[in-house]
Design an enzyme around this catalytic site. Sequence first.
Site, PDB file in Angstrom:
ATOM      1  CB  ILE A  71      -0.918   0.009   1.252  1.00 46.31           C
ATOM      2  CG1 ILE A  71      -1.702  -1.305   1.366  1.00 46.31           C
ATOM      3  CG2 ILE A  71      -1.860   1.206   1.232  1.00 46.31           C
ATOM      4  CD1 ILE A  71      -2.556  -1.660   0.189  1.00 46.31           C
ATOM      5  N   GLY A  72       1.968   1.178   0.729  1.00 43.95           N
ATOM      6  CA  GLY A  72       2.850   2.349   0.777  1.00 43.95           C
ATOM      7  C   GLY A  72       2.325   3.425   1.701  1.00 43.95           C
ATOM      8  CB  CYS A 133       7.651   2.345   7.896  1.00 41.27           C
ATOM      9  SG  CYS A 133       8.086   3.689   8.982  1.00 41.27           S
ATOM     10  N   GLY A 222      -1.355 -12.752   6.987  1.00 43.00           N
ATOM     11  CA  GLY A 222      -2.380 -13.786   6.948  1.00 43.00           C
ATOM     12  C   GLY A 222      -1.952 -15.041   7.684  1.00 43.00           C
ATOM     13  N   GLY A 254      -0.629 -11.338  13.680  1.00 39.47           N
ATOM     14  CA  GLY A 254      -0.087 -12.128  12.582  1.00 39.47           C
ATOM     15  C   GLY A 254      -0.895 -13.393  12.393  1.00 39.47           C
ATOM     16  N   GLY A 276      -5.853  -8.832  11.558  1.00 41.91           N
ATOM     17  CA  GLY A 276      -5.587  -8.042  10.363  1.00 41.91           C
ATOM     18  C   GLY A 276      -6.222  -8.614   9.116  1.00 41.91           C
TER      19      GLY A 276
HETATM   20  C1  LIG Z   1      -3.275  -4.310   3.437  1.00 41.43           C
HETATM   21  C2  LIG Z   1      -2.450  -4.180   4.663  1.00 41.43           C
HETATM   22  C3  LIG Z   1      -2.060  -2.930   5.125  1.00 41.43           C
HETATM   23  C4  LIG Z   1      -1.284  -2.789   6.259  1.00 41.43           C
HETATM   24  N1  LIG Z   1      -0.935  -1.538   6.688  1.00 41.43           N
HETATM   25  C5  LIG Z   1      -0.237  -1.412   7.852  1.00 41.43           C
HETATM   26  C6  LIG Z   1       0.052  -0.147   8.375  1.00 41.43           C
HETATM   27  O1  LIG Z   1      -0.317   0.887   7.824  1.00 41.43           O
HETATM   28  N2  LIG Z   1       0.766  -0.068   9.533  1.00 41.43           N
HETATM   29  C7  LIG Z   1       1.190  -1.165  10.207  1.00 41.43           C
HETATM   30  O2  LIG Z   1       1.804  -1.055  11.261  1.00 41.43           O
HETATM   31  N3  LIG Z   1       0.901  -2.405   9.734  1.00 41.43           N
HETATM   32  C8  LIG Z   1       0.212  -2.549   8.577  1.00 41.43           C
HETATM   33  N4  LIG Z   1      -0.089  -3.800   8.122  1.00 41.43           N
HETATM   34  C9  LIG Z   1       0.376  -4.964   8.883  1.00 41.43           C
HETATM   35  C10 LIG Z   1      -0.708  -5.469   9.844  1.00 41.43           C
HETATM   36  O3  LIG Z   1      -1.084  -4.508  10.774  1.00 41.43           O
HETATM   37  C11 LIG Z   1      -0.232  -6.738  10.559  1.00 41.43           C
HETATM   38  O4  LIG Z   1       0.891  -6.423  11.341  1.00 41.43           O
HETATM   39  C12 LIG Z   1       0.159  -7.837   9.609  1.00 41.43           C
HETATM   40  O5  LIG Z   1      -0.683  -7.838   8.485  1.00 41.43           O
HETATM   41  C13 LIG Z   1       0.089  -9.224  10.264  1.00 41.43           C
HETATM   42  O6  LIG Z   1      -1.191  -9.494  10.762  1.00 41.43           O
HETATM   43  P1  LIG Z   1      -2.330 -10.288   9.937  1.00 41.43           P
HETATM   44  O7  LIG Z   1      -1.700 -11.550   9.474  1.00 41.43           O
HETATM   45  O8  LIG Z   1      -3.432 -10.486  10.926  1.00 41.43           O
HETATM   46  O9  LIG Z   1      -2.734  -9.414   8.805  1.00 41.43           O
HETATM   47  C14 LIG Z   1      -0.867  -3.947   6.973  1.00 41.43           C
HETATM   48  C15 LIG Z   1      -1.260  -5.205   6.532  1.00 41.43           C
HETATM   49  C16 LIG Z   1      -2.043  -5.333   5.397  1.00 41.43           C
HETATM   50  C17 LIG Z   1      -2.434  -6.705   4.963  1.00 41.43           C
END
Ligand SMILES: Cc1cc2nc3c(=O)[nH]c(=O)nc-3n(C[C@H](O)[C@H](O)[C@H](O)COP(=O)(O)O)c2cc1C
Lengths: 319, 319, 292, 292
Positions: A71-72, A133, A222, A254, A276
């Site tokens: 996403i950036g 980041c 995921g 995670g 997430g």
């Molecule tokens: C589409 C997307 C956008 C994300 N944007 C951020 C973000 O802006 N800041 C951040 O700290 N983590 C961001 N993450 C990471 C999630 O907060 C999380 O740490 C990571 O996806 C692992 O958890 P999950 O497996 O439940 O998604 C993003 C993850 C995804 C999939």
Amino acid sequence: MVDMSTTLAGATLPNPVMTASGCAANGKELHRFFPVSDLGAFVTKTVMRDPRSGRPTPRMAETSSGMLNSIGLQGPGIDAFCEQDLPWLAAQGARVLVSVAGNTAEEFGEVVQRLVASPAWPCVVGVEANISCPNVANRGLVFACDPVSSERVVQIVRTRVPEGVPVFAKLTPDVTDIVAIADAVLRAGADGLTMINTLLGIVIDTDLLRPQLAGVTGGLSGPAVRPVAVRAVWQVTAAMRAGTIPTAPVIGVGGVRTGADALELVAAGASAVQVGTATFNDPSAPRRVLTELEEHLARHGFTRFADAVGVAHERMAAL
Amino acid sequence: MVDMSTTLAGATLPNPVMTASGCAANGKELHRFFPVSDLGAFVTKTVMRDPRSGRPTPRMAETSSGMLNSIGLQGPGIDAFCEQDLPWLAAQGARVLVSVAGNTAEEFGEVVQRLVASPAWPCVVGVEANISCPNVANRGLVFACDPVSSERVVQIVRTRVPEGVPVFAKLTPDVTDIVAIADAVLRAGADGLTMINTLLGIVIDTDLLRPQLAGVTGGLSGPAVRPVAVRAVWQVTAAMRAGTIPTAPVIGVGGVRTGADALELVAAGASAVQVGTATFNDPSAPRRVLTELEEHLARHGFTRFADAVGVAHERMAAL
Amino acid sequence: MSGSGVVQVAGEVVANRRVGAYHHLTIVAPGVAELARPGQFVALAVGGPTSANLLRRCFSLHKVKASGTYGGTLDVVVAAHGPGTQWLTGLSTHDAVDVVAPLGRPFPLPAEPVPCVLVGGGYGSAPLFWLAEALRERGCHVEMVLGAASEDRLFGVVEARRSADGVTVTTDDGSAGRRGWVSDVLGEVVDRTGAGVVYACGPMGMLRSVTEVAQAHGAVAQVAVEESMACGIGVCMTCVMPVRGTDGTTRMVRSCVEGPVFRGDLVRWDAIGGGITRVPEDAVGAPRPGGH
Amino acid sequence: MSGSGVVQVAGEVVANRRVGAYHHLTIVAPGVAELARPGQFVALAVGGPTSANLLRRCFSLHKVKASGTYGGTLDVVVAAHGPGTQWLTGLSTHDAVDVVAPLGRPFPLPAEPVPCVLVGGGYGSAPLFWLAEALRERGCHVEMVLGAASEDRLFGVVEARRSADGVTVTTDDGSAGRRGWVSDVLGEVVDRTGAGVVYACGPMGMLRSVTEVAQAHGAVAQVAVEESMACGIGVCMTCVMPVRGTDGTTRMVRSCVEGPVFRGDLVRWDAIGGGITRVPEDAVGAPRPGGH
Ligand SMILES: Cc1cc2nc3c(=O)[nH]c(=O)nc-3n(C[C@H](O)[C@H](O)[C@H](O)COP(=O)(O)O)c2cc1C
Ligand SMILES: Cc1cc2nc3c(=O)[nH]c(=O)nc-3n(C[C@H](O)[C@H](O)[C@H](O)COP(=O)(O)OP(=O)(O)OC[C@H]3O[C@@H](n4cnc5c(N)ncnc54)[C@H](O)[C@@H]3O)c2cc1C
Ligand SMILES: Cc1cc2nc3c(=O)[nH]c(=O)nc-3n(C[C@H](O)[C@H](O)[C@H](O)COP(=O)(O)OP(=O)(O)OC[C@H]3O[C@@H](n4cnc5c(N)ncnc54)[C@H](O)[C@@H]3O)c2cc1C
Ligand SMILES: Cc1cc2nc3c(=O)[nH]c(=O)nc-3n(C[C@H](O)[C@H](O)[C@H](O)COP(=O)(O)O)c2cc1C
Ligand code: FES
Ligand code: FES
């Protein structure tokens, strides 16, 4: 009935389930599926100082039991966030964990300064410094890959956030020794840790024979990565239990899709859990995970969520 | 018809598909499903000097699109390997990539010395130094997490393996900077790289509330980790293309289940591909992947496999 | 939650029939029909409980029925493509499929009964018949232009003749209707009918041409885009497109919540092409040289 | 490959019926019956093409048929437990399931017609009826002891009465047969029949008791173990157990290829317990203090 409340470095929340930053926007969209105030805390999309367009698309690729995103850090900037998003969340009665980032350590500080000045600040239960980041000042190397850059950010953020409101540092698993990074940020003043951010990955489009993401690399998230998240939480909380690093609450994130997944992180040592990517599969996932987690705890005879935190460290099989 | 042959630092193989170490035992079992000589090379289970019982069980946990294992390098030791396994593979006409390891850098050397002395040595097309295993001399830290330990192993192994037989160093993705490790082992004399070994993970058994593996941590493999493998191959071959590290062939491994998955690694820069965990799902997987990979290459109009290696670096989308 | 305009329900397949190159699925999904309007879409979970495919797949609502033998239903037209659509098109009657709908903004209907042209590329015609009805109810003269690569990839030609006042068909290979693209005939149809609005749904390249032709012939284009979506509900930011706002400023907006229908002339087609959508330099928050 | 003693085939479910707490599945799998013998098992892929569950699930072959209306079939008895067995027990007629079979070593049959006792715990009885037939063909007197937690978790009591010369049933809760464990009655049965061999299949704890009782009463135990298996075909080393060889040395052997049937008295029960199997200190290659 299980007492689901959890206390994170002074901040007491009615329950330990949260959204994950960037996976729930800033609340309005999910609020169509469940009241955002049901969650222990709502974690906002990482906000930076200026508005950001994010990266070109495609920004995502589906992977086996996961996805890549690049996403950036698209977002409206801290001022718009304070004017629009935070007041809306406050009005819903949500407890908000605000995720912040900067291109430089100083920029983290600016973002926090404006955040703290927001009239809606009282709904903020904590600040999550997304140090996973890129650090523009250090050849774009991710802050959390380097203990010194990590420390610097945490010091600045901790100074700007009022006492009593905890600061969490969000770590990347893409390091040789996550315990060392955890140690560095805790010594620098972080009140807690959030683990893990995404893993760096690439998907090749096998029709076009080029990277599927326009930005080439992306973050893997995921259920696919859950064992890595559980391991990170385990390693860091084991070091805390061993007294080799300072003790502090850990927020696990995670791959959580179900209450059982959340329980894995909790038993490994997490005092709260973020949901997430699973939200993309099921918009009700964070709320459902809360219900399911409570059911699991009740089944195991726990009367307090807090008693389950880290329990797996005490139930190791005797070899 | 696509010319599927590939040349790895002087060793020419009829095709680029291999088994992955530890996922195919030493050939007899898979030979019931397809002739092991069909593969470009057969990669053996990592062999150490002495017989090893491996770790207690449970040694595995299924995860979303993957699994954790903690086999603990169970094996008969190099002497039994040279007496029984290698001659059998030679008799089948297999080309063998022998995976070796040691508890210390010196032990790697001993294993190689005995291997080279084996009468069946001529079937060996290369030696894969599994440096993603714990270094007893360095607090059990995995060799491949530390450039200095990695260099030391590779130097010793390279000295003991006769000229003309390539040595591959197998790297772990659990490092902050895999390009730096790649650089170190190539400068130490490795003729090529194998990437990636498993990622460190933990699964908690949510009924017993303790780690599911008796050994607590295990290695995560399977399609879940493919984006990490593709990224590692991409980063390292990008550095080779940029001239910042020495150029050498890369064997890609991690999450390959189909020909399209193999093509991802190839397009990212791999000159050969290993199929590991997918074999547990489908005993014919390595053979099937070869057929499917050839079909994909034909569909894309390639007449030589070699032309597809790294092609994605040249087809980057213009932004 | 009630009043939120969207529901998540455990759906059940009641029909899955092959139509040319597509599958036409009818799914019981109580509560959707009452909320849905033409141009909105549905996000379906795929693969069942053991699925490795986590992300929902999005499909235009072809039609909806508030009640029937089985309770409310929705219809979608699916082209089997990757694992998700293959799974969906392989479903049998009584199979379960989780539904989130309706999503996105519908086609805006004109306040006045102006003539309209509805352009569908391939399965992109799926949402247009329902739209045509809504427009005709408002007294609009409705013509349709349906195009596809070949006859089997046309959807709904017969239905079009019922729903519209005129139908033009094109195929790339000439296997049905006129050989060529919808954009080859669109100008004529707009001129002949004096259309004020052109509604279109189909591949990106087609939407761009439709926008250009509509503009050249004095009509407004309303196009339903198909960006790759991870969530469909506005929380992931993967589906963004550069679109000019009414203030003239370009922003990267989410096509799942601010679209999928956009005014064609506001879409920054100049940034889209080759399978990539770039961030225009003048977009809000665009990267500046040397980083942000 | 031919002559390898195992086949991998695309199977098709032809029947799935509930039997007490279990599901009895019949799967078309040509080529298996010709190779299989009692005590061997089948490894089934689960979840279909989009599955996140990569590992096969193993089941004792309940019976096999070389040909029939559908070609060769195999039968298994499945207890729904986790995602894989839930998927399998939810299959319908004509659903596809990939089959690898037969795997492992069968129950060794005695050279002489000695009396035998066959002990099954829960679905562990599944392979015993076929075994009983094979033993009776050789002139052995066969008795069965079937035990389970409760009546619904007994499998094949009626079939047992046909296949065996005598049947004893136990349940933990007394809902059928004698209240108690199979090990409570086994000694009696061995003594009464003068059994030389006790064959057993069921949970680890039961196999251990059966081994002890058999030994105490002068019989040899042949037990079919159920270790967690990732591959089922001998390539992953996850399914190992400490078993003494004929040379008296303990090795960590793969239960999928050197088992699942082991002589009970050779299994190192002392290392097994609490859901963990330790590596005995005297096992070949066991970790030495201070590392390997
Ligand atoms: C589409 C997307 C956008 C994300 N944007 C951020 C973000 O802006 N800041 C951040 O700290 N983590 C961001 N993450 C990471 C999630 O907060 C999380 O740490 C990571 O996806 C692992 O958890 P999950 O497996 O439940 O998604 C993003 C993850 C995804 C999939
Ligand atoms: C608003 C909208 C309406 C659509 N309407 C229809 C329709 O009526 N009929 C139809 O057949 N298809 C429609 N599509 C396209 C359909 O969503 C994709 O074909 C489908 O998601 C591909 O899934 P897959 O598993 O087959 O392919 P894969 O390539 O495996 O999909 C992988 C991932 O990419 C996403 N993805 C891939 N292609 C697209 C795409 N074109 N649009 C959105 N996401 C994509 C998927 O959601 C999934 O997350 C529509 C898409 C959108 C955004
Ligand atoms: C030789 C043998 C014969 C068996 N016969 C039968 C039978 O006739 N009927 C029956 O109902 N069950 C039988 N089992 C047990 C059956 O394999 C497991 O119940 C099943 O694998 C569990 O899968 P799941 O998806 O439901 O559970 P999960 O717990 O999700 O399984 C996760 C993983 O662990 C493995 N696993 C879990 N439990 C076992 C186990 N007990 N044995 C082997 N692998 C396991 C699975 O293969 C899978 O890889 C047998 C097992 C073995 C080894
Ligand atoms: C059960 C199991 C055992 C393994 N044993 C070894 C080993 O002995 N030596 C080694 O270098 N890698 C070993 N690996 C790692 C694989 O060779 C491979 O690098 C990794 O699993 C990623 O590939 P995959 O996803 O295709 O399995 C093992 C992996 C598994 C799953
Ligand atoms: S698809 Fe997630 S924001 Fe649009
Ligand atoms: S299950 Fe893989 S070796 Fe036995």
